[in-house]
Design a protein around this motif. Structure first.
Motif, PDB file in Angstrom:
ATOM      1  N   GLU A 165      -1.306 -10.466  -2.583  1.00  0.00           N
ATOM      2  CA  GLU A 165      -2.295  -9.612  -3.273  1.00  0.00           C
ATOM      3  C   GLU A 165      -2.527  -8.318  -2.499  1.00  0.00           C
ATOM      4  O   GLU A 165      -2.587  -7.233  -3.079  1.00  0.00           O
ATOM      5  N   ARG A 166      -2.659  -8.424  -1.167  1.00  0.00           N
ATOM      6  CA  ARG A 166      -2.898  -7.237  -0.345  1.00  0.00           C
ATOM      7  C   ARG A 166      -1.729  -6.267  -0.444  1.00  0.00           C
ATOM      8  O   ARG A 166      -1.918  -5.066  -0.627  1.00  0.00           O
ATOM      9  N   LYS A 167      -0.497  -6.776  -0.360  1.00  0.00           N
ATOM     10  CA  LYS A 167       0.681  -5.907  -0.458  1.00  0.00           C
ATOM     11  C   LYS A 167       0.787  -5.284  -1.846  1.00  0.00           C
ATOM     12  O   LYS A 167       1.137  -4.111  -1.982  1.00  0.00           O
ATOM     13  N   TYR A 168       0.477  -6.059  -2.883  1.00  0.00           N
ATOM     14  CA  TYR A 168       0.534  -5.546  -4.254  1.00  0.00           C
ATOM     15  C   TYR A 168      -0.461  -4.407  -4.429  1.00  0.00           C
ATOM     16  O   TYR A 168      -0.135  -3.353  -4.991  1.00  0.00           O
ATOM     17  N   GLU A 169      -1.677  -4.588  -3.948  1.00  0.00           N
ATOM     18  CA  GLU A 169      -2.698  -3.534  -4.055  1.00  0.00           C
ATOM     19  C   GLU A 169      -2.292  -2.298  -3.250  1.00  0.00           C
ATOM     20  O   GLU A 169      -2.517  -1.162  -3.696  1.00  0.00           O
ATOM     21  N   ALA A 170      -1.683  -2.487  -2.085  1.00  0.00           N
ATOM     22  CA  ALA A 170      -1.236  -1.352  -1.271  1.00  0.00           C
ATOM     23  C   ALA A 170      -0.141  -0.572  -2.002  1.00  0.00           C
ATOM     24  O   ALA A 170      -0.128   0.667  -1.985  1.00  0.00           O
ATOM     25  N   ARG A 171       0.806  -1.287  -2.667  1.00  0.00           N
ATOM     26  CA  ARG A 171       1.865  -0.612  -3.435  1.00  0.00           C
ATOM     27  C   ARG A 171       1.284   0.187  -4.593  1.00  0.00           C
ATOM     28  O   ARG A 171       1.688   1.318  -4.859  1.00  0.00           O
ATOM     29  N   LYS A 172       0.320  -0.400  -5.285  1.00  0.00           N
ATOM     30  CA  LYS A 172      -0.307   0.312  -6.410  1.00  0.00           C
ATOM     31  C   LYS A 172      -1.004   1.580  -5.939  1.00  0.00           C
ATOM     32  O   LYS A 172      -0.893   2.624  -6.566  1.00  0.00           O
ATOM     33  N   ALA A 173      -1.706   1.482  -4.805  1.00  0.00           N
ATOM     34  CA  ALA A 173      -2.409   2.646  -4.263  1.00  0.00           C
ATOM     35  C   ALA A 173      -1.412   3.721  -3.847  1.00  0.00           C
ATOM     36  O   ALA A 173      -1.632   4.925  -4.088  1.00  0.00           O
ATOM     37  N   ARG A 191      -0.100   5.516  -6.945  1.00  0.00           N
ATOM     38  CA  ARG A 191      -1.092   6.452  -7.505  1.00  0.00           C
ATOM     39  C   ARG A 191      -1.116   7.743  -6.697  1.00  0.00           C
ATOM     40  O   ARG A 191      -1.232   8.824  -7.251  1.00  0.00           O
TER      41      ARG A 191
END
Length: 128
Positions: free
Chosen positions: A106-114, A117
Protein backbone atom coordinates in the motif's frame (compact mmCIF):
# COMPACT_ATOMS: atom_id res chain seq x y z
CA UNK A 1 -23.73 -36.41 56.08
CA UNK A 2 -21.45 -34.86 53.48
CA UNK A 3 -18.44 -36.87 52.29
CA UNK A 4 -15.84 -34.09 52.00
CA UNK A 5 -13.32 -36.47 50.41
CA UNK A 6 -15.55 -37.04 47.35
CA UNK A 7 -13.56 -36.31 44.16
CA UNK A 8 -16.57 -36.57 41.80
CA UNK A 9 -16.76 -33.58 39.46
CA UNK A 10 -20.08 -31.78 39.85
CA UNK A 11 -21.59 -28.51 38.60
CA UNK A 12 -21.13 -25.58 40.99
CA UNK A 13 -24.87 -25.16 41.62
CA UNK A 14 -25.07 -28.79 42.78
CA UNK A 15 -22.02 -28.33 45.01
CA UNK A 16 -23.50 -25.17 46.54
CA UNK A 17 -26.67 -27.11 47.44
CA UNK A 18 -24.73 -30.10 48.79
CA UNK A 19 -22.07 -28.29 50.80
CA UNK A 20 -23.91 -25.31 52.24
CA UNK A 21 -27.19 -25.12 54.14
CA UNK A 22 -30.25 -23.64 52.44
CA UNK A 23 -30.44 -19.93 53.11
CA UNK A 24 -26.66 -19.60 53.56
CA UNK A 25 -26.49 -17.42 50.47
CA UNK A 26 -23.80 -19.55 48.85
CA UNK A 27 -24.67 -20.11 45.19
CA UNK A 28 -22.90 -21.22 42.03
CA UNK A 29 -22.02 -17.56 41.42
CA UNK A 30 -20.41 -17.37 44.87
CA UNK A 31 -18.27 -20.39 44.03
CA UNK A 32 -17.32 -18.90 40.62
CA UNK A 33 -16.15 -15.72 42.36
CA UNK A 34 -14.04 -17.80 44.75
CA UNK A 35 -12.57 -19.67 41.78
CA UNK A 36 -11.63 -16.38 40.07
CA UNK A 37 -9.86 -15.33 43.26
CA UNK A 38 -7.93 -18.61 43.26
CA UNK A 39 -9.67 -19.89 46.38
CA UNK A 40 -11.48 -22.79 44.67
CA UNK A 41 -10.12 -25.14 42.04
CA UNK A 42 -12.54 -25.53 39.14
CA UNK A 43 -12.48 -27.38 35.84
CA UNK A 44 -14.05 -25.88 32.76
CA UNK A 45 -14.63 -28.48 30.03
CA UNK A 46 -16.53 -26.21 27.68
CA UNK A 47 -18.97 -23.76 29.28
CA UNK A 48 -19.64 -25.67 32.51
CA UNK A 49 -17.75 -24.93 35.71
CA UNK A 50 -17.10 -28.14 37.67
CA UNK A 51 -15.44 -28.86 40.99
CA UNK A 52 -15.45 -31.47 43.76
CA UNK A 53 -16.58 -31.58 47.38
CA UNK A 54 -12.93 -32.09 48.35
CA UNK A 55 -12.03 -28.83 46.59
CA UNK A 56 -14.93 -27.01 48.28
CA UNK A 57 -13.72 -28.35 51.64
CA UNK A 58 -10.20 -27.09 50.90
CA UNK A 59 -11.69 -23.67 50.11
CA UNK A 60 -13.69 -23.67 53.35
CA UNK A 61 -10.61 -24.65 55.36
CA UNK A 62 -8.65 -21.82 53.73
CA UNK A 63 -6.03 -24.19 52.41
CA UNK A 64 -3.96 -23.01 49.46
CA UNK A 65 -5.38 -24.15 46.16
CA UNK A 66 -3.11 -26.05 43.83
CA UNK A 67 -4.00 -25.35 40.22
CA UNK A 68 -5.31 -28.29 38.26
CA UNK A 69 -2.98 -29.80 35.71
CA UNK A 70 -3.72 -28.66 32.17
CA UNK A 71 -4.46 -32.22 31.15
CA UNK A 72 -7.13 -32.41 33.87
CA UNK A 73 -8.95 -29.36 32.50
CA UNK A 74 -8.98 -30.13 28.79
CA UNK A 75 -8.20 -33.81 28.55
CA UNK A 76 -4.98 -33.04 26.67
CA UNK A 77 -1.42 -33.89 27.56
CA UNK A 78 1.14 -31.18 28.23
CA UNK A 79 2.82 -32.01 24.91
CA UNK A 80 -0.48 -31.60 23.05
CA UNK A 81 -1.11 -28.27 24.76
CA UNK A 82 2.41 -27.10 23.89
CA UNK A 83 1.92 -28.13 20.27
CA UNK A 84 -1.38 -26.24 20.10
CA UNK A 85 0.23 -23.13 21.59
CA UNK A 86 3.09 -23.35 19.09
CA UNK A 87 0.66 -23.65 16.17
CA UNK A 88 -1.28 -20.65 17.48
CA UNK A 89 1.94 -18.60 17.72
CA UNK A 90 2.94 -19.62 14.18
CA UNK A 91 -0.46 -18.56 12.86
CA UNK A 92 -0.16 -15.19 14.61
CA UNK A 93 3.29 -14.66 13.07
CA UNK A 94 1.99 -15.61 9.61
CA UNK A 95 -0.89 -13.11 9.91
CA UNK A 96 1.47 -10.39 11.13
CA UNK A 97 3.82 -11.00 8.17
CA UNK A 98 0.91 -10.88 5.71
CA UNK A 99 -0.20 -7.57 7.23
CA UNK A 100 3.33 -6.16 6.99
CA UNK A 101 3.59 -7.14 3.31
CA UNK A 102 0.17 -5.66 2.57
CA UNK A 103 1.03 -2.40 4.36
CA UNK A 104 4.34 -2.17 2.46
CA UNK A 105 2.57 -2.73 -0.86
CA UNK A 106 0.00 0.00 0.00
CA UNK A 107 2.80 2.43 0.90
CA UNK A 108 4.65 1.79 -2.38
CA UNK A 109 1.41 2.09 -4.38
CA UNK A 110 0.59 5.45 -2.77
CA UNK A 111 4.16 6.68 -3.38
CA UNK A 112 3.89 5.72 -7.11
CA UNK A 113 0.57 7.53 -7.44
CA UNK A 114 2.01 10.65 -5.81
CA UNK A 115 5.06 10.54 -8.12
CA UNK A 116 2.82 10.22 -11.19
CA UNK A 117 0.73 13.21 -10.11
CA UNK A 118 3.89 15.31 -9.72
CA UNK A 119 5.24 14.18 -13.10
CA UNK A 120 2.11 15.21 -15.02
CA UNK A 121 2.16 18.77 -16.30
CA UNK A 122 -0.63 20.94 -14.98
CA UNK A 123 -3.66 21.26 -17.21
CA UNK A 124 -3.76 24.54 -19.13
CA UNK A 125 -6.98 26.43 -19.16
CA UNK A 126 -8.25 27.64 -22.47
CA UNK A 127 -8.66 31.35 -22.74
CA UNK A 128 -12.31 32.04 -22.70
Amino acid sequence: MTDWTDETLRPLDELARMAFPEGSGVTADTLKRRARKGQLRVYKPGKAFLSTLADVWAMVQGMPVRPAAASDQLGLSTAELSHAALEQAREALRRREEKRIEDEWERKYEARKAAQRKAQPPCKKRPG
